[in-house]
Design a protein around this motif. Structure first.
Motif, PDB file in Angstrom:
ATOM      1  N   LEU A  12      46.713  24.743 -79.267  1.00  0.00           N
ATOM      2  CA  LEU A  12      47.632  24.635 -80.397  1.00  0.00           C
ATOM      3  C   LEU A  12      46.901  24.633 -81.729  1.00  0.00           C
ATOM      4  O   LEU A  12      47.500  24.898 -82.782  1.00  0.00           O
ATOM      5  N   ARG A  13      45.589  24.351 -81.713  1.00  0.00           N
ATOM      6  CA  ARG A  13      44.808  24.420 -82.952  1.00  0.00           C
ATOM      7  C   ARG A  13      44.768  25.840 -83.514  1.00  0.00           C
ATOM      8  O   ARG A  13      44.430  26.035 -84.690  1.00  0.00           O
ATOM      9  N   LEU A  14      45.088  26.849 -82.695  1.00  0.00           N
ATOM     10  CA  LEU A  14      45.043  28.237 -83.136  1.00  0.00           C
ATOM     11  C   LEU A  14      46.282  28.636 -83.926  1.00  0.00           C
ATOM     12  O   LEU A  14      46.332  29.732 -84.488  1.00  0.00           O
ATOM     13  N   ALA A  15      47.303  27.794 -83.962  1.00  0.00           N
ATOM     14  CA  ALA A  15      48.515  28.065 -84.735  1.00  0.00           C
ATOM     15  C   ALA A  15      48.401  27.378 -86.093  1.00  0.00           C
ATOM     16  O   ALA A  15      47.984  26.221 -86.176  1.00  0.00           O
ATOM     17  N   SER A  37      41.613  28.538 -88.197  1.00  0.00           N
ATOM     18  CA  SER A  37      41.037  28.940 -86.917  1.00  0.00           C
ATOM     19  C   SER A  37      40.681  30.412 -86.937  1.00  0.00           C
ATOM     20  O   SER A  37      41.227  31.202 -87.722  1.00  0.00           O
ATOM     21  N   VAL A  38      39.753  30.779 -86.059  1.00  0.00           N
ATOM     22  CA  VAL A  38      39.433  32.171 -85.747  1.00  0.00           C
ATOM     23  C   VAL A  38      39.329  32.250 -84.223  1.00  0.00           C
ATOM     24  O   VAL A  38      38.694  31.384 -83.606  1.00  0.00           O
ATOM     25  N   ALA A  39      39.939  33.246 -83.625  1.00  0.00           N
ATOM     26  CA  ALA A  39      39.883  33.395 -82.172  1.00  0.00           C
ATOM     27  C   ALA A  39      39.770  34.863 -81.817  1.00  0.00           C
ATOM     28  O   ALA A  39      40.279  35.745 -82.532  1.00  0.00           O
ATOM     29  N   ALA A  40      39.084  35.138 -80.708  1.00  0.00           N
ATOM     30  CA  ALA A  40      38.912  36.510 -80.237  1.00  0.00           C
ATOM     31  C   ALA A  40      38.874  36.505 -78.715  1.00  0.00           C
ATOM     32  O   ALA A  40      38.362  35.567 -78.097  1.00  0.00           O
ATOM     33  N   ASP A  41      39.422  37.551 -78.110  1.00  0.00           N
ATOM     34  CA  ASP A  41      39.329  37.698 -76.665  1.00  0.00           C
ATOM     35  C   ASP A  41      39.453  39.171 -76.321  1.00  0.00           C
ATOM     36  O   ASP A  41      39.923  39.990 -77.133  1.00  0.00           O
ATOM     37  N   GLY A  42      39.008  39.533 -75.111  1.00  0.00           N
ATOM     38  CA  GLY A  42      39.096  40.919 -74.695  1.00  0.00           C
ATOM     39  C   GLY A  42      38.428  41.155 -73.358  1.00  0.00           C
ATOM     40  O   GLY A  42      37.954  40.218 -72.694  1.00  0.00           O
ATOM     41  N   THR A  43      38.389  42.427 -72.969  1.00  0.00           N
ATOM     42  CA  THR A  43      37.723  42.836 -71.744  1.00  0.00           C
ATOM     43  C   THR A  43      36.896  44.084 -72.027  1.00  0.00           C
ATOM     44  O   THR A  43      37.278  44.936 -72.847  1.00  0.00           O
ATOM     45  N   ALA A  44      35.770  44.210 -71.339  1.00  0.00           N
ATOM     46  CA  ALA A  44      34.916  45.389 -71.453  1.00  0.00           C
ATOM     47  C   ALA A  44      34.160  45.546 -70.143  1.00  0.00           C
ATOM     48  O   ALA A  44      33.308  44.711 -69.807  1.00  0.00           O
ATOM     49  N   GLY A  45      34.483  46.577 -69.397  1.00  0.00           N
ATOM     50  CA  GLY A  45      33.827  46.776 -68.116  1.00  0.00           C
ATOM     51  C   GLY A  45      34.092  45.622 -67.170  1.00  0.00           C
ATOM     52  O   GLY A  45      35.236  45.232 -66.927  1.00  0.00           O
ATOM     53  N   HIS A  46      33.023  45.034 -66.662  1.00  0.00           N
ATOM     54  CA  HIS A  46      33.148  43.902 -65.746  1.00  0.00           C
ATOM     55  C   HIS A  46      33.311  42.567 -66.481  1.00  0.00           C
ATOM     56  O   HIS A  46      33.475  41.532 -65.828  1.00  0.00           O
ATOM     57  N   ARG A  85      35.008  39.736 -69.078  1.00  0.00           N
ATOM     58  CA  ARG A  85      36.209  39.199 -69.732  1.00  0.00           C
ATOM     59  C   ARG A  85      35.762  38.000 -70.539  1.00  0.00           C
ATOM     60  O   ARG A  85      35.037  37.148 -70.042  1.00  0.00           O
ATOM     61  N   TYR A  86      36.203  37.922 -71.775  1.00  0.00           N
ATOM     62  CA  TYR A  86      35.625  36.926 -72.681  1.00  0.00           C
ATOM     63  C   TYR A  86      36.650  36.419 -73.691  1.00  0.00           C
ATOM     64  O   TYR A  86      37.669  37.073 -73.960  1.00  0.00           O
ATOM     65  N   GLY A  87      36.367  35.245 -74.208  1.00  0.00           N
ATOM     66  CA  GLY A  87      37.189  34.661 -75.258  1.00  0.00           C
ATOM     67  C   GLY A  87      36.393  33.617 -76.015  1.00  0.00           C
ATOM     68  O   GLY A  87      35.498  32.972 -75.453  1.00  0.00           O
ATOM     69  N   ALA A  88      36.673  33.470 -77.295  1.00  0.00           N
ATOM     70  CA  ALA A  88      35.992  32.479 -78.128  1.00  0.00           C
ATOM     71  C   ALA A  88      36.945  32.008 -79.212  1.00  0.00           C
ATOM     72  O   ALA A  88      37.824  32.760 -79.656  1.00  0.00           O
ATOM     73  N   ALA A  89      36.794  30.770 -79.632  1.00  0.00           N
ATOM     74  CA  ALA A  89      37.657  30.204 -80.666  1.00  0.00           C
ATOM     75  C   ALA A  89      36.857  29.252 -81.541  1.00  0.00           C
ATOM     76  O   ALA A  89      35.957  28.550 -81.066  1.00  0.00           O
ATOM     77  N   LEU A  90      37.198  29.241 -82.809  1.00  0.00           N
ATOM     78  CA  LEU A  90      36.607  28.328 -83.784  1.00  0.00           C
ATOM     79  C   LEU A  90      37.741  27.758 -84.613  1.00  0.00           C
ATOM     80  O   LEU A  90      38.534  28.505 -85.196  1.00  0.00           O
ATOM     81  N   SER A  91      37.856  26.441 -84.641  1.00  0.00           N
ATOM     82  CA  SER A  91      38.921  25.801 -85.421  1.00  0.00           C
ATOM     83  C   SER A  91      38.330  24.777 -86.376  1.00  0.00           C
ATOM     84  O   SER A  91      37.292  24.172 -86.101  1.00  0.00           O
ATOM     85  N   TYR A  92      39.019  24.603 -87.502  1.00  0.00           N
ATOM     86  CA  TYR A  92      38.583  23.623 -88.515  1.00  0.00           C
ATOM     87  C   TYR A  92      39.715  22.650 -88.785  1.00  0.00           C
ATOM     88  O   TYR A  92      40.874  23.045 -88.984  1.00  0.00           O
ATOM     89  N   THR A  93      39.379  21.372 -88.762  1.00  0.00           N
ATOM     90  CA  THR A  93      40.301  20.303 -89.138  1.00  0.00           C
ATOM     91  C   THR A  93      39.709  19.573 -90.321  1.00  0.00           C
ATOM     92  O   THR A  93      38.606  19.017 -90.235  1.00  0.00           O
ATOM     93  N   GLY A  94      40.388  19.601 -91.463  1.00  0.00           N
ATOM     94  CA  GLY A  94      39.858  19.008 -92.682  1.00  0.00           C
ATOM     95  C   GLY A  94      39.948  17.499 -92.691  1.00  0.00           C
ATOM     96  O   GLY A  94      40.453  16.860 -91.762  1.00  0.00           O
TER      97      GLY A  94
END
Length: 592
Positions: free
Chosen positions: A37-40, A501-510, A512-521
């Protein structure tokens, strides 16, 4: 979308909506959904310790019990826990996707929808899968799901168990570890024959969490052996008819909960709750003057039961309470080519306090070249909790049966862009709350209670969102939110002015990956260990996480995951800390 009574595409919703799809949920690999929910934007998460500890969500600066939670279409706020959603109990095995609708939505969904609505979706998938992982602080997790689709029949089931030994939640120094255990089961089935669909769904959660409470002599935070044990379960059956522009649906559900608090293994008190719901809708889609339009009428009935008992006050706090509520709702949706309009009106009848009427208006205009302008205005209500009305602790607290529901209203304007792989939006909003239920203290009797406060609490802010999805290899999103939340006495507590927040995910070949960075002031809180509970500034922090999986065969994936990669010091509640950097590894098996 949960932004309307009838299904509505995301780009036709005037209200601000964030969707975290099943691919992102899976690729980020968070074991507890609350962290996602930090990504919203404008969603603040405060946890009172390590994983499994109480987790409160505040949307656009609203109170923790001003968020309405649905799990697979079942209203899931806990009537035995102040009508708060139990976000700390929500395992990722419970749902496939998440929708967050921000702003007052009571004209559609009734009480508690002041800050917004969070809906967990769990659609049956074909095939089977299973996974297991282990890591820091004695963490372990196993889970699996299976589903089939044949003819008009769809079935799905999922289950998972997770837990950790944890860390010492008390920020005052070393001590015993505060761990948790969580087991969930969910199922969904639907059968379609011609225009008719019958469905059934349900979930069950069983959890326990160790936490540090208060010294029984000096009433200050201490490294104690407190533990909570929770059960939350619900089931729903329903039917739906669709033909010639007509839709009709009828459903019934029951939710039950039980919460027990123990100290050193000895039970101190327990609460229980039950909510029975009957709901029906009838809608008609038609074309008039070249515009596609829809009218929907809905009726709903709820009955809640609350029980409380104790072992430490000789049963003086015991409660057996019931209340009921019914509502009628009407909604209009019209698509006039470049302009979409919607309006809703709802009347709630409460058995124990004054009835309420709420409204919502919205419009979205498509300006061309991918640009659109959206505006919405709505009202929200939150009924007093059973504890607010009838709670009792000898010599310390007496409830107030004369409380009124809290009321809120507010609006937003949003400029949006969507073209090709790009999307972006900028939203400004303003909302105010009146009749807020606050705690009171009488120095003559030394008793606390609850009362409707005078004046208004105000929330206003800015939300920025951007996304880029050039292909299966990358889905990138970024958010920023500014919040100014005040009450008559000053700034609201535990609400960061800045978050993102910043988030990324995807697939490439074999891979599958995802990463997220969130900031709480930075936020304010109160230190109740000191007199007279002075304000304390909680520093802001960054949380970074990542997961990478590699398919060694078509059916076997190995993965690694890291959480709090920057080893940030995270304190959301004065006196309680969360884990530092942690790492995990696991395996996932995919069936046919």
């Amino acid at each position: 979308m949960t932004a309307a009574l009838a299904p509505e595409p995301e780009d036709r919703a005037p209200a601000s909506v964030t969707v975290i799809d099943p691919d992102r949920v899976e690729r980020l690999g968070e074991p507890l959904l609350a962290n996602l929910l930090r990504l919203a934007p404008s969603v603040s998460l405060a946890t009172a310790g390590p994983a499994g500890s109480q987790a409160q969500v505040r949307i656009r600066g609203a109170e923790a019990n001003h968020t309405l939670l649905f799990i697979d279409g079942i209203r899931a706020n806990d009537p035995a826990a102040g009508n708060e959603p139990r976000f700390e109990l929500l395992s990722a095995d419970l749902a496939d996707g998440i929708e967050v609708v921000r702003g007052p939505q009571s004209a559609l969904w009734g009480s508690e929808a002041i800050g917004g609505v969070v809906a967990l979706t769990a659609s049956p998938r074909t095939g089977a899968s299973a996974s297991a992982e282990a890591g820091s602080h004695g963490f372990g997790r196993v889970g699996g799901s299976a589903g089939l689709s044949e003819g008009g029949l769809r079935l799905g089931i999922a289950a998972g168990v997770q837990g950790a030994e944890g860390i010492n939640a008390f920020a005052g120094g070393p001590g015993d570890r505060d761990g948790y255990r969580n087991a969930v089961l969910r199922g969904h089935a639907d059968w379609t024959q011609g225009p008719f669909t019958l469905s059934a769904s349900g979930f069950a959660i069983r959890a326990k969490s160790d936490f540090d409470g208060f010294d029984p002599v000096f009433f200050v935070r201490a490294d104690t052996a407190d533990q909570s044990r929770n059960r939350l379960a619900a089931g729903r059956i329903g039917g739906r008819f669709e033909q010639d522009g007509w839709t009709a649906a009828l459903g019934a559900s029951r939710l039950g909960s039980r919460n027990r608090n123990l100290l050193g293994g000895a039970e101190q008190n327990r609460t229980g709750g039950r909510r029975d719901t009957l709901a029906g809708t009838v809608g008609k889609r038609f074309t008039l003057a070249g515009a596609e339009q829809r009218l929907t009428a809905a009726a709903e009935w709820n009955r809640e039961r609350f029980t409380a008992s104790d072992q430490i006050y000789g049963g003086f706090t015991d409660q057996r309470r019931r209340r009921s509520q019914s509502a009628l709702t009407g909604e209009y949706q019209g698509d006039f080519g470049q302009v979409t309009l919607n309006a809703a009106l709802r009347r709630d009848h409460f058995s124990d306090f004054k009835d309420a009427t709420t409204a919502r208006l919205g419009a979205i205009a498509r300006l061309g070249s991918g640009l659109s302008l959206a505006a919405s205005w709505g009202e929200g209500i939150a009924q007093p909790t059973f504890f607010d009305l009838y709670g009792f602790f000898p010599g310390s607290y007496v409830g107030n049966p004369d409380l009124k529901p809290e009321r809120s209203r507010g609006g937003e304007i949003s400029l949006r862009y969507a073209a090709g792989p790009w999307r972006a939006s900028a939203t400004v909003y303003r909302q105010h709350l009146r009749d807020e239920i606050v705690g009171t203290y009488d120095p003559d009797t030394f008793l606390s209670s609850a009362a409707n406060a005078d004046g208004r609490s105000k929330r206003e802010g800015l939300e920025l969102e951007a996304g880029w999805s050039p292909g299966a290899w990358l889905a990138l999103t970024a958010t920023y939110a500014y919040l100014d939340a005040t009450e008559p006495a000053g700034r609201e507590l535990r609400r960061p002015k800045h978050s993102g927040s910043v988030a990324a995910d995807g697939t490439a070949g074999h891979f599958r990956y995802g990463a997220a960075l969130s900031y709480t002031g930075a936020r304010l809180d109160r230190d109740f260990d000191l007199f007279p509970a002075p304000l304390v500034r909680l520093d802001g922090y960054w949380l970074a996480s990542a997961r990478v999986g590699y398919r060694v065969t078509r059916r076997v994936e190995l993965f690694g995951r890291i959480a709090n990669a920057f080893d940030s010091r995270t304190i959301d509640v004065v006196g309680y800390r969360s884990e530092g950097r942690t790492a995990y590894a696991g395996i996932r098996l995919l069936g046919g």
